[in-house]
Write an enzyme that holds these catalytic residues in place. Structure first.
Site, PDB file in Angstrom:
ATOM      1  N   GLY A 182      14.118  62.210  20.775  1.00 57.53           N
ATOM      2  CA  GLY A 182      15.285  62.288  19.892  1.00 57.53           C
ATOM      3  C   GLY A 182      14.984  63.192  18.706  1.00 57.53           C
ATOM      4  O   GLY A 182      15.478  63.004  17.597  1.00 57.53           O
ATOM      5  N   LEU A 190      15.625  66.231  17.741  1.00 56.07           N
ATOM      6  CA  LEU A 190      16.526  67.158  17.042  1.00 56.07           C
ATOM      7  C   LEU A 190      17.585  66.415  16.224  1.00 56.07           C
ATOM      8  O   LEU A 190      18.458  67.024  15.621  1.00 56.07           O
ATOM      9  CB  LEU A 190      17.213  68.097  18.049  1.00 56.07           C
ATOM     10  CG  LEU A 190      16.273  68.984  18.869  1.00 56.07           C
ATOM     11  CD1 LEU A 190      17.063  70.003  19.677  1.00 56.07           C
ATOM     12  CD2 LEU A 190      15.247  69.703  17.992  1.00 56.07           C
ATOM     13  N   ARG A 250      19.345  67.547  24.072  1.00 60.23           N
ATOM     14  CA  ARG A 250      20.140  68.723  23.718  1.00 60.23           C
ATOM     15  C   ARG A 250      19.234  69.793  23.115  1.00 60.23           C
ATOM     16  O   ARG A 250      18.121  69.502  22.680  1.00 60.23           O
ATOM     17  CB  ARG A 250      21.241  68.350  22.730  1.00 60.23           C
ATOM     18  CG  ARG A 250      20.703  67.807  21.429  1.00 60.23           C
ATOM     19  CD  ARG A 250      21.824  67.482  20.472  1.00 60.23           C
ATOM     20  NE  ARG A 250      21.295  66.865  19.274  1.00 60.23           N
ATOM     21  CZ  ARG A 250      21.988  66.620  18.174  1.00 60.23           C
ATOM     22  NH1 ARG A 250      23.265  66.930  18.105  1.00 60.23           N
ATOM     23  NH2 ARG A 250      21.434  66.063  17.129  1.00 60.23           N
ATOM     24  N   ASP A 304      15.392  63.452  29.127  1.00 55.99           N
ATOM     25  CA  ASP A 304      15.910  62.129  28.788  1.00 55.99           C
ATOM     26  C   ASP A 304      14.705  61.209  28.579  1.00 55.99           C
ATOM     27  O   ASP A 304      13.753  61.255  29.374  1.00 55.99           O
ATOM     28  CB  ASP A 304      16.776  61.643  29.966  1.00 55.99           C
ATOM     29  CG  ASP A 304      17.615  60.458  29.566  1.00 55.99           C
ATOM     30  OD1 ASP A 304      17.039  59.446  29.117  1.00 55.99           O
ATOM     31  OD2 ASP A 304      18.848  60.540  29.691  1.00 55.99           O
ATOM     32  N   TYR A 333      24.738  47.844  18.881  1.00 56.14           N
ATOM     33  CA  TYR A 333      23.580  48.529  18.284  1.00 56.14           C
ATOM     34  C   TYR A 333      22.588  47.495  17.738  1.00 56.14           C
ATOM     35  O   TYR A 333      21.387  47.540  18.017  1.00 56.14           O
ATOM     36  CB  TYR A 333      24.094  49.440  17.168  1.00 56.14           C
ATOM     37  CG  TYR A 333      23.038  50.136  16.351  1.00 56.14           C
ATOM     38  CD1 TYR A 333      22.279  51.167  16.884  1.00 56.14           C
ATOM     39  CD2 TYR A 333      22.832  49.794  15.008  1.00 56.14           C
ATOM     40  CE1 TYR A 333      21.334  51.832  16.114  1.00 56.14           C
ATOM     41  CE2 TYR A 333      21.899  50.458  14.234  1.00 56.14           C
ATOM     42  CZ  TYR A 333      21.146  51.472  14.788  1.00 56.14           C
ATOM     43  OH  TYR A 333      20.217  52.131  14.019  1.00 56.14           O
TER      44      TYR A 333
END
Ligand code: NAD
Ligand code: SER
Length: 318
Positions: free
Chosen positions: A8, A10, A36, A53, A142
């Site tokens: 994660g 970025l 991404r 991923d 969450y």
């Protein structure tokens, strides 16, 4: 920490941790992974970067082996407001992502940092000076994934001796990378709107308090916790940390000291408000301060000054 993998990488937090760790440990020793590659291009150019991923066990193992990784900073996650749009997806990324990474940390003997959140608390948690160990019955998907994540980190530490470490981050305030869909995002958006339009339409009620932390203090907390003496750490799931607790009215008043014409109006987002109402007003972070020297620098006044300064420079050069 010698060879570090950030998942994660970025995102809002990952991009700042990547910059800081590459400055300390060199570009080549800090390996970045994200799904991404359309943002923070300089980070992608400066050192190892992989599109992957975090649930892709084989690919992550390949990267860990190739770069001889000894520390994983696992940040890939779906945040609170976004999580409510697709709860099964939030569960899949947040839980299956974490269990994949925990298994890899176990197999390759890596230390692991992964954050929990103020979202791990709920309406039945004491709201003021929220203790380190207390009731955790969150109502957002969450929050549910964050409590499960804390328990998983405890489990892997106790059962397999995996060196798991974590904090319960409050809302993180930063300017490098836009936030990823949290309930506390208002405390970033407000600066851009104040500078561009001198007006902000706030989705959270004027007097709703939440804990917040400026990004440089968040990054320092991760570095300090990962370098802390393991014998001093009483908790292997997540330490409460905070630096300031404020409401939309308070941050707006602080911004008005610099931009007197600025006005805030309120159009409440019911999903975000329900989440915000269930979170603490202010955490007790004394155990983090005592056990590994957590000591943030920025309060509301300093943070607002710095955010306005940095964002106005970015906007004028854009
Ligand atoms: P973010 O949304 O800005 O970044 C998350 C990154 O993860 C994104 O770049 C995204 O592309 C990537 N990602 C998503 N799914 C992925 C997958 N399956 N595999 C690999 N990468 C994937 O989030 P953030 O604010 O940087 O948060 C990082 C961590 O910190 C999360 O665990 C979050 O819960 C926690 N946290 C953040 C805050 C905050 O205010 N930002 C507060 C408390 C806790
Ligand atoms: N800032 C985060 C969110 O609002 C807290 O974990 O989702």
């Amino acid at each position: 920490m010698k060879n570090i993998l950030i998942t994660g990488a970025l995102g809002q937090l990952g991009s700042e941790i990547a910059l800081a760790l590459r400055a300390i440990y060199s570009n080549q020793n800090v390996v970045l992974v994200d799904i991404r590659n359309d943002i923070n291009k300089q980070l992608i150019i400066d050192g190892p970067f992989y599109i992957s991923d975090c649930r892709d066990r084989e690919k992550i193992i390949q990267i860990v082996k190739k770069h001889n990784i000894d520390t994983i900073i696992h940040l890939a996650a779906i945040l609170s407001a976004r999580g409510e749009m697709d709860p099964p997806h939030a569960w899949d990324i947040n839980i299956n992502g974490l269990t994949t990474i925990l298994e890899i940390a176990k197999e390759f003997n890596c230390s692991l940092f992964t954050p929990s959140s103020i979202g791990a608390f709920g309406s039945s948690t004491p709201k003021d000076n929220t203790p380190q160990v207390t009731i955790q019955r969150p109502s957002s998907i969450y929050g549910i994934t964050k409590v499960a994540g804390e328990l998983l980190c405890d489990y892997y530490y106790n059962k397999y001796n995996v060196d798991t470490r974590g904090v319960r981050f409050p809302g993180l305030i930063s300017y490098l990378t836009p936030p990823g869909g949290g309930t506390t995002d208002y405390a970033i958006e407000i600066f851009y709107e104040a500078l561009r339009n001198k007006r902000y339409v706030c989705p959270i009620q004027a007097d709703t308090y939440m804990d917040m932390l400026y990004i440089s203090d968040a990054v320092q907390a991760v570095i300090d916790l990962m370098n802390a003496d393991p014998n001093k750490l009483k908790h292997r799931n997540a330490y409460n940390i905070t630096a300031m607790s404020f409401s939309p009215r308070m941050i707006a008043n602080e911004i008005k000291k610099h931009i007197p014409e600025f006005e805030i109006v309120y159009e409440i987002d019911p999903v975000k408000q329900r989440i915000a109402d269930s979170w603490p007003n202010k955490l007790d972070d004394s155990e983090a301060r005592e056990q590994w020297g957590y000591n943030p620098v920025y309060d509301l006044e300093k943070m607002v000054y710095d955010m306005l300064d940095k964002i106005s420079r970015r906007l004028c050069c854009a």
